[in-house]
Design an enzyme around this catalytic site. Structure first.
Site, PDB file in Angstrom:
ATOM      1  N   CYS B  93       0.162 -10.449  -9.303  1.00  0.00           N
ATOM      2  CA  CYS B  93       0.021  -9.395  -8.322  1.00  0.00           C
ATOM      3  C   CYS B  93       1.611  -8.813  -7.860  1.00  0.00           C
ATOM      4  O   CYS B  93       1.706  -7.558  -8.037  1.00  0.00           O
ATOM      5  CB  CYS B  93      -0.835  -9.993  -7.157  1.00  0.00           C
ATOM      6  SG  CYS B  93      -0.427  -9.171  -5.878  1.00  0.00           S
ATOM      7  N   CYS B  98      -1.013  -5.571  -8.351  1.00  0.00           N
ATOM      8  CA  CYS B  98      -1.205  -5.031  -6.895  1.00  0.00           C
ATOM      9  C   CYS B  98      -0.080  -4.259  -6.379  1.00  0.00           C
ATOM     10  O   CYS B  98       0.124  -3.278  -5.345  1.00  0.00           O
ATOM     11  CB  CYS B  98      -1.946  -5.988  -5.894  1.00  0.00           C
ATOM     12  SG  CYS B  98      -2.224  -7.840  -6.316  1.00  0.00           S
TER      13      CYS B  98
END
Lengths: 532, 532
Positions: B93, B98
């Site tokens: 992430c 993300c």
């Protein structure tokens, strides 16, 4: 004149009787025209002349309180009338208060970003560049009739509100109002007259170039120079001060007591103010303006202030004063004799009843907090009381919010307040307490990502405060972007006893602006909670 | 080799034994060094050699699921070990998923604003200007170690997590893992191996210039040309596609089925897609890539696709594929024989138990939804089960979110779904259904104010869907900015039966991104609710 709610229709020419439906576009044109030539347009009247019922209430003032009260009363099946001097419903907020302030604060946030990345990526070279304040104000002036038009459309076509606009209401007695030459009678009156900015009473405060949030929108006719003096240290002063600063001007904030005293959490307040200073804002606490000096044409040239380090003289042609608000209660006192407090606010009980039978008061007129939610909720509460419901309203435990160059949101207790009240206070914060804490790009979320990657200390601050024994959240604080809306809902949960365990069980939308859910989950496994 | 949880310490040189505390800054340097020269740094080891207890669990993989599971288990007083091939905890992430996506989406939002106001106010002239993708990627690469460092610091100093990093874990059996030459044993294994992007199996999909979200961060070594082809129509495809578009490139999205099919509310989906098209994105649904063509140096030059209107050839040197994710289950299948489903996800029950006794699986490895909240919550749930708690977890009724140039948030049912389920569906929306609805600057809040004033139709869309009979909210939908965080909390309230009356009683922080509170209050007075 009739004694029922039904009005005596008079002749005002064609513009006074609305066609069955005006589109939003037609409303926008009509409002623009009326704002330019109020008397040419005359009263804008939407009365159901075929409705014989008496009005349950006349709302004197069609701002947030009067409009929402009207909508609620109407939704309950009652009959209301709302009267406003402006040609639109919604009041000062969309016209010269909250809406322009949000535009200016958006510009402040965007300009801080542009200055931070000046000359890199796609950002222009902002070095020494002064951005026009007047252009932004003019943009607002051109754009504001759109929202006005929606609210008139919504009020008339969707909410079935009866109104007389573009003409002042004259209060005759507790059941009677005159507007646009017509006499209207009702079971009750609801005073919703709002408030207006307090002004400096210093010599020179009436000079050309001394502004407040209304005049900057309504009458700014030339570009402010390179130095702006802001007088005040509360929400509005800071919000406008940060905008002026972001345009590239020197901003001196003269604060009588303590800047942003309303932010109760010490870390949060410090982070917000540190970032303001870092943007170059000059903040002088303990300062009072002793005089404003003008030139022969009565234009401001200088501000003289007493400060803890002596007298200060600041050359400027633009002073922005933000000293709070005074309720517009005089007309109601004169006409009805309603009791007011020492700040001029109309005194009401928890049912929004004034000292005069059948007369209610709502919104900014009844004093602090002069916030949108209170205006609207006091309006609806008055409507419900008038319609016979057993309800009361007194604002309590609301979340709060302001703009610096950032959005600052908070609810409940600051850490210091919590420590005074609870034996075992646990704090979850980001960045963590650490010598390098501010050097890292957390917290981060939408609109702080560029900062997180390149100027980590600018990527925000947040803190959750818990009563560790009860495992309950007692305060939450956030500096960044995109968390303000969440605080509305989070506040309700906190009031209902939200625990760290419940928070940890929620579904975050990562990267979430408030990291509270994930921070809680990292600690919720502990029987004896520790700070993070 | 020992049979207890205690490891057999071996010699790895000085870098393998951590000093008692590394500062965040020291972590950042160490991680940077390790990413450049993994083998020079060797395993990064934080084991309490003075703790004789057996490990309760070894988490194989230190991404969101493994790290949060570790933290929770540790917080409960258990002993865990987490092993990761990367020199940091937190997984893909913050490294290439993300977090960079959020940076790119922020750039998309900022660039749309800059293009909309090109040459006016302080915005640069963006006409025909192509902004470097590589510069933004490089900015991310330079900045990403900061968040990595915080997470290592937090994991070690604040969460007391034991770990071995910068070395792969080799699963030996259901209780044994080898990492960096050491053998570790535990009561249980928790598989947290994550997922990886599915790749096109079309001829040419291995050419230089065919990227996915990992390779764009890890290996983009030259500026993409003027045309980008995006293959896919889900969250990631759209998020990256909008970024590429905002940089000034032609973007062709080849979507096999239906673009953004995951947005269930028709109006919301239409508003989001209309704005994408308005920004010039070319969206072709029903398209399949038949071949990617390269030049002599194996660089992409062309994409060939079959579309409903025939074969399409697009000249491009940059293809971004986003076809979903495949769980990284192979190693676990080979070592342990855990059962997987047809998509390669490790099959677990509601207690996160795999088909093999004492082996759990969490995070993206167990399949959809591959979202952060599920990774973290499945990790903590496994920890709690392992520590003897009677808990279970199966994701349900979560709020959802994606980026176009906007933030799009939703929860519950779309209007169409609600109408299929309830007899009396009431909808509160802004702008209202009206021929001029999109011409007005509402809704508006932070980051849509400039649009609201100058390009009203760009200021967003929102809708609340209610079961009118029960007066309960059954869905909420938002396109704009700053509402995503609120949906986390609002979703919990909706699950608990939130009514229009409760919403109307909340305290809005005006101008709030979600206008749901005030819209509810305008209707809540009605016994028979009507749409607005």
């Amino acid at each position: 004149m009739r004694d029922t709610g039904k009005s005596t229709k008079r002749e005002f020419g064609e513009t006074t009787s609305e066609p069955s439906i005006l589109t939003i576009e037609q409303w926008a044109k009509k409002i623009e025209h009326a704002l330019e030539h109020p008397s040419a347009v005359g009263p804008i009247r939407n009365i159901r002349d075929d409705d014989d019922r008496e009005f349950d209430a006349i709302f004197v003032g069609g701002g947030a309180a009067g409009r929402f009260g009207s909508a609620y009363l109407r939704a309950m099946g009652g009959r209301q009338l709302v009267v406003d001097r402006w040609p639109f419903l919604g009041g000062s907020c969309p016209h010269n208060a909250c809406v322009p302030h949000h535009l200016f604060s958006e510009c402040a946030a965007e300009l801080m970003l542009a200055r931070t990345f000046s000359g890199s990526l796609w950002f222009p070279d902002m070095n020494k560049r002064i951005v026009s304040i007047k252009e932004v104000v003019d943009l607002f002036r051109r754009g504001r009739t759109g929202p006005h038009a929606v609210m008139n459309y919504q009020s008339k076509e969707q909410l079935d509100i009866e109104f007389v606009l573009n003409t002042p209401a004259r209060i005759i007695d507790a059941n009677t109002v005159e507007a646009g030459g017509e006499i209207f009678r009702a079971r009750t009156l609801v005073l919703a007259l709002g408030a207006e900015p307090l002004r400096l009473d210093t010599p020179g405060s009436d000079l050309d170039g001394v502004h407040d949030y209304t005049t900057i929108v309504e009458s700014l006719d030339r570009e402010p120079g390179e130095t702006v003096v802001v007088v005040g240290g509360g929400k509005t002063a800071v919000e406008y001060g940060c905008f002026f600063n972001a345009t590239g001007r020197r901003v001196v904030m003269l604060v009588r007591h303590r800047l942003l005293d309303l932010i109760k959490d010490g870390d949060t307040r410090a982070y917000a103010i540190d970032r303001m200073r870092e943007q170059g804002m000059e903040i002088i606490e303990g300062a009072t303006v002793s005089a404003i000096i003008g030139d022969a044409s009565r234009r401001v040239t200088k501000v003289i202030a007493d400060t803890p380090s002596g007298q200060l003289q600041i050359d400027t042609d633009f002073v922005f004063q933000s000293l709070g608000e005074r309720p517009r209660s005089r007309a109601a006192v004169e006409a009805l004799g309603v009791a007011i407090d020492r700040k001029g606010a109309v005194v009401v009980d928890d049912h929004l009843r004034t000292s005069v039978p059948n007369v209610y008061a709502v919104g900014d007129l009844i004093g602090a907090p002069m916030e949108m939610f209170k205006a609207r909720k006091s309006g609806t509460c008055a409507a419900r009381v008038i319609m016979g419901e057993e309800v009361s309203y007194r604002p309590a435990d609301w979340p709060d919010f302001l703009h610096t160059h950032y959005e600052v949101s908070w609810l409940g207790l600051g850490e210091e307040e919590a420590r005074a009240r609870y034996r075992n206070v646990v704090v979850l914060k980001m960045p963590p307490d650490n010598p390098n804490g501010l050097d890292i790009g957390l917290p981060a979320s939408d609109r702080t990502m560029l900062y997180a990657m390149a100027r980590p200390h600018m990527s925000g601050f947040q803190k959750l405060v818990l009563d560790g024994d009860a495992r309950r959240v007692v305060g939450a604080h956030h500096v960044g972007y995109g968390a303000k809306d969440a605080f509305q809902y989070l506040n309700v949960m906190v009031r209902r006893g939200l625990t760290i365990d419940e928070l940890g069980d929620m579904d975050e939308l990562f990267l979430n602006p408030t990291h509270f859910i994930q921070l809680s989950r990292l600690r919720a496994g502990q029987r004896e909670l520790r700070s993070l």
